[in-house]
Design an enzyme around this catalytic site. Structure first.
Site, PDB file in Angstrom:
ATOM      1  N   ALA A  51       0.903  -1.055   0.074  1.00 12.47           N
ATOM      2  CA  ALA A  51       0.145  -0.200  -0.024  1.00 12.47           C
ATOM      3  C   ALA A  51       0.933   1.286  -0.116  1.00 12.47           C
ATOM      4  O   ALA A  51       0.452   2.134  -0.800  1.00 12.47           O
ATOM      5  CB  ALA A  51      -0.945  -0.186   1.103  1.00 12.47           C
ATOM      6  N   THR A  52       2.098   1.109   0.661  1.00 10.30           N
ATOM      7  CA  THR A  52       2.790   2.552   0.610  1.00 10.30           C
ATOM      8  C   THR A  52       3.035   2.927  -0.639  1.00 10.30           C
ATOM      9  O   THR A  52       3.193   3.982  -0.880  1.00 10.30           O
ATOM     10  CB  THR A  52       4.080   2.147   1.664  1.00 10.30           C
ATOM     11  OG1 THR A  52       3.530   1.762   2.866  1.00 10.30           O
ATOM     12  CG2 THR A  52       4.815   3.553   1.946  1.00 10.30           C
ATOM     13  N   ASN A 131      -6.980   2.393  10.430  1.00  7.22           N
ATOM     14  CA  ASN A 131      -6.266   1.229  11.012  1.00  7.22           C
ATOM     15  C   ASN A 131      -5.987   1.265  12.555  1.00  7.22           C
ATOM     16  O   ASN A 131      -5.673   0.251  12.832  1.00  7.22           O
ATOM     17  CB  ASN A 131      -4.624   1.356  10.241  1.00  7.22           C
ATOM     18  CG  ASN A 131      -3.852   2.671  10.257  1.00  7.22           C
ATOM     19  OD1 ASN A 131      -4.726   3.688   9.851  1.00  7.22           O
ATOM     20  ND2 ASN A 131      -2.795   2.768  10.925  1.00  7.22           N
ATOM     21  N   GLN A 159      -7.126  -1.253   4.827  1.00  8.18           N
ATOM     22  CA  GLN A 159      -7.700  -1.878   6.003  1.00  8.18           C
ATOM     23  C   GLN A 159      -9.030  -2.649   5.671  1.00  8.18           C
ATOM     24  O   GLN A 159      -9.498  -3.457   6.273  1.00  8.18           O
ATOM     25  CB  GLN A 159      -8.005  -0.869   7.138  1.00  8.18           C
ATOM     26  CG  GLN A 159      -6.924  -0.495   7.906  1.00  8.18           C
ATOM     27  CD  GLN A 159      -6.226  -1.532   8.594  1.00  8.18           C
ATOM     28  OE1 GLN A 159      -6.715  -2.483   9.157  1.00  8.18           O
ATOM     29  NE2 GLN A 159      -4.778  -1.828   8.817  1.00  8.18           N
ATOM     30  N   SER A 179      -2.803  -3.966   0.213  1.00 12.67           N
ATOM     31  CA  SER A 179      -2.004  -4.597   0.688  1.00 12.67           C
ATOM     32  C   SER A 179      -2.113  -5.804   1.029  1.00 12.67           C
ATOM     33  O   SER A 179      -3.004  -6.183   1.642  1.00 12.67           O
ATOM     34  CB  SER A 179      -1.111  -3.901   1.845  1.00 12.67           C
ATOM     35  OG  SER A 179       0.229  -3.556   1.652  1.00 12.67           O
ATOM     36  N   HIS A 181      -0.887  -8.319   2.726  1.00 14.95           N
ATOM     37  CA  HIS A 181      -0.644  -9.106   4.315  1.00 14.95           C
ATOM     38  C   HIS A 181      -1.867  -8.464   5.159  1.00 14.95           C
ATOM     39  O   HIS A 181      -1.836  -8.891   6.302  1.00 14.95           O
ATOM     40  CB  HIS A 181       0.660  -8.671   4.686  1.00 14.95           C
ATOM     41  CG  HIS A 181       0.917  -7.167   4.929  1.00 14.95           C
ATOM     42  ND1 HIS A 181       1.049  -6.467   6.295  1.00 14.95           N
ATOM     43  CD2 HIS A 181       1.129  -6.004   4.313  1.00 14.95           C
ATOM     44  CE1 HIS A 181       1.188  -5.274   6.194  1.00 14.95           C
ATOM     45  NE2 HIS A 181       1.438  -4.999   4.952  1.00 14.95           N
ATOM     46  N   THR A 220      10.934  -6.341 -12.181  1.00 15.15           N
ATOM     47  CA  THR A 220      10.047  -7.670 -12.501  1.00 15.15           C
ATOM     48  C   THR A 220       9.098  -7.894 -11.301  1.00 15.15           C
ATOM     49  O   THR A 220       9.591  -7.392  -9.997  1.00 15.15           O
ATOM     50  CB  THR A 220      11.476  -8.832 -12.331  1.00 15.15           C
ATOM     51  OG1 THR A 220      12.245  -8.559 -13.465  1.00 15.15           O
ATOM     52  CG2 THR A 220      11.042 -10.129 -12.479  1.00 15.15           C
ATOM     53  N   CYS A 306       3.389   0.429  12.797  1.00  9.84           N
ATOM     54  CA  CYS A 306       4.848   1.129  12.034  1.00  9.84           C
ATOM     55  C   CYS A 306       5.199   2.157  13.195  1.00  9.84           C
ATOM     56  O   CYS A 306       6.371   2.419  12.770  1.00  9.84           O
ATOM     57  CB  CYS A 306       4.534   1.416  10.771  1.00  9.84           C
ATOM     58  SG  CYS A 306       2.878   2.248  10.264  1.00  9.84           S
TER      59      CYS A 306
HETATM   60  C1  LIG Z   1      -4.550   2.489   6.364  1.00 15.59           C
HETATM   61  C2  LIG Z   1      -3.222   1.913   5.919  1.00 15.59           C
HETATM   62  N1  LIG Z   1      -2.412   2.418   4.820  1.00 15.59           N
HETATM   63  C3  LIG Z   1      -1.377   2.064   4.322  1.00 15.59           C
HETATM   64  C4  LIG Z   1      -0.399   1.292   5.057  1.00 15.59           C
HETATM   65  C5  LIG Z   1       0.959   0.734   4.431  1.00 15.59           C
HETATM   66  O1  LIG Z   1       0.624  -0.421   4.305  1.00 15.59           O
HETATM   67  P1  LIG Z   1       2.207  -1.166   3.871  1.00 15.59           P
HETATM   68  O2  LIG Z   1       3.029  -1.136   4.965  1.00 15.59           O
HETATM   69  O3  LIG Z   1       1.732  -2.749   3.590  1.00 15.59           O
HETATM   70  O4  LIG Z   1       2.720  -0.516   2.563  1.00 15.59           O
HETATM   71  C6  LIG Z   1      -1.289   0.633   6.153  1.00 15.59           C
HETATM   72  C7  LIG Z   1      -0.356  -0.400   6.945  1.00 15.59           C
HETATM   73  O5  LIG Z   1      -0.465  -0.903   8.123  1.00 15.59           O
HETATM   74  C8  LIG Z   1      -2.425   0.937   6.512  1.00 15.59           C
HETATM   75  O6  LIG Z   1      -2.911   0.516   7.670  1.00 15.59           O
END
Ligand SMILES: Cc1ncc(COP(=O)(O)O)c(C=O)c1O
Length: 384
Positions: A51-52, A131, A159, A179, A181, A220, A306
């Site tokens: 996602a980032t 989140n 989320q 994302s 995970h 890739t 994070c």
């Molecule tokens: C709402 C939200 N956006 C973005 C992210 C970033 O995701 P990633 O660390 O998988 O890039 C997260 C990760 O916790 C998230 O909860």
């Protein structure tokens, strides 16, 4: 995922040979699966590292527009730092950023959003669910406001993909990040949905390279990750309703039991929230001992995972009006699809006994209970 780490190890771009084509067809199949589950078209899904990266790609795409007259972006104070930090960076590059506030419950005022849109607004970036608190924003209405105003709507749905139904045919979302995970897929893989049907927004590559992903993301592809993510989403969507009910029931039982302790606030309690998430503040307790006690058995933090190492109060809770001390004395509990009744009972008993013990040991709590402390500093939220 295993065959794509071992036997079918080809590069999906190498379509001239069968080795590459095997990997390529796994990627195609995964893209079709994800597109189908989100009600999107195959060519609207771009694979990224998570996602980032998707957020960075979406938001930084407004930079070319910034050199023209329109250079304004609107976001919200409770967004993930992936969005807020990129917005800060865009400000240094000449973009104007409006950060909308939220109320005590974490809700956005849609009239305020409407009023914030100017002729210079290029994009609105609002997440689907938060989140930390699980508070869900009304992305249907936000999308409609943006569409009426001719503004691109980027939604960070990290989320909610795999946890709530998402029908991209029915929502006016132009760009959406997710994302793997977050729905039990592998880490380090994610995606960006780019609406190609309605006035397509020009998405600039963040990574230039070999022209992969329709030229939007060079490099890739992470084939095992993509295969794993698509499979995980398939499983998540199949069982979504039953898991949602299961997690709602766990959270409801958990919150009822903790409210019985008294002097506890559930953040965003009145709001529609993500299944399985509960953000709870404990009056008069200090954040670090609270977390270290709870983490003797559990794995919890007070804000986003994070940023839990920074030792700073969560910007989400502060934006909701919590004082620093209260924000630090807040714990985000989350339950998952594999949380058993036994796990739940052990967790609840541990939380209750920990809170009782910490309160007994807390001078502030003793003073407060004796009525010697009318208000505990930093506790701004209406008491339960
Ligand atoms: C709402 C939200 N956006 C973005 C992210 C970033 O995701 P990633 O660390 O998988 O890039 C997260 C990760 O916790 C998230 O909860």
């Amino acid at each position: 995922m295993w065959p794509y780490m071992t036997t079918h190890y080809g590069s999906p771009s190498a379509i001239v040979h069968s080795f590459g084509r095997a990997a390529g067809s796994a990627v195609d199949h995964s893209r079709q699966t994800i597109a189908r589950l989100l009600h999107a078209a195959e060519e609207e899904i771009v694979f990224t590292s998570g996602a980032t990266e998707s957020v960075n790609t979406a938001l930084k795409s407004i930079l070319p527009a910034a050199s023209t007259a329109r250079h304004h972006i609107i976001t919200c104070a409770t967004e993930h730092s992936a969005v807020l930090e990129v917005c800060r960076e865009l400000e240094t590059k000449g973009c104007a950023v409006t950060i909308l506030p939220v109320n005590h419950e974490g809700a956005l005022d849609l009239n305020q959003l409407r009023d914030a849109i100017t002729k210079d607004t290029v994009m609105v970036a609002i997440m689907h669910a938060n989140n930390e608190t699980g508070v869900i924003h009304d992305v249907k209405s936000i999308g409609d406001i943006c569409r009426d105003a001719g503004v691109v709507f980027f939604c960070d749905a990290t989320q909610t993909v795999g946890k709530l139904p998402i029908d991209l045919q029915a929502l006016n979302i132009d760009l959406l990040a997710f994302s793997g995970h977050k729905f039990y897929g592998p880490k380090g893989v994610g995606g960006l949905y780019i609406n190609k049907k309605h006035r397509p927004f020009h998405v600039m590559p963040l990574l230039h390279g070999g022209g992969q992903e329709y030229g939007i993301r060079g490099g890739t592809l992470n084939v095992p990750g993509i295969v794993g993510m698509a499979n995980a989403l398939e499983f998540a969507v199949q069982d979504m309703v039953s898991h949602q009910e299961q997690m709602d029931a766990l959270v409801a039982a958990f919150e009822i039991s903790l409210l019985e302790l008294g002097d506890v606030v559930i953040n965003g309690q009145q709001m529609n929230r993500l299944p399985g998430v509960s953000s709870i503040s404990f009056r008069c307790l200090e954040g670090p001992p609270l977390l270290s006690k709870l983490n003797e058995l559990l794995c919890v933090s007070s804000g986003a995972a994070c940023s839990s190492a920074t030792g700073k109060p969560s910007h989400v809770l502060v934006a909701m009006g919590l004082g620093d001390q209260q924000a630090m004395a807040t714990v985000r509990f989350s339950f998952g699809r594999f949380t058993s009744t036994d796990d739940f009972n052990k967790a609840l008993n541990h939380v209750i006994s920990s809170i009782r013990q910490l309160r007994e040991e807390s001078m502030t709590w003793q003073l407060f209970k004796k009525g010697n402390l009318e208000r505990v500093p930093g506790w701004h939220h209406p008491a339960s």
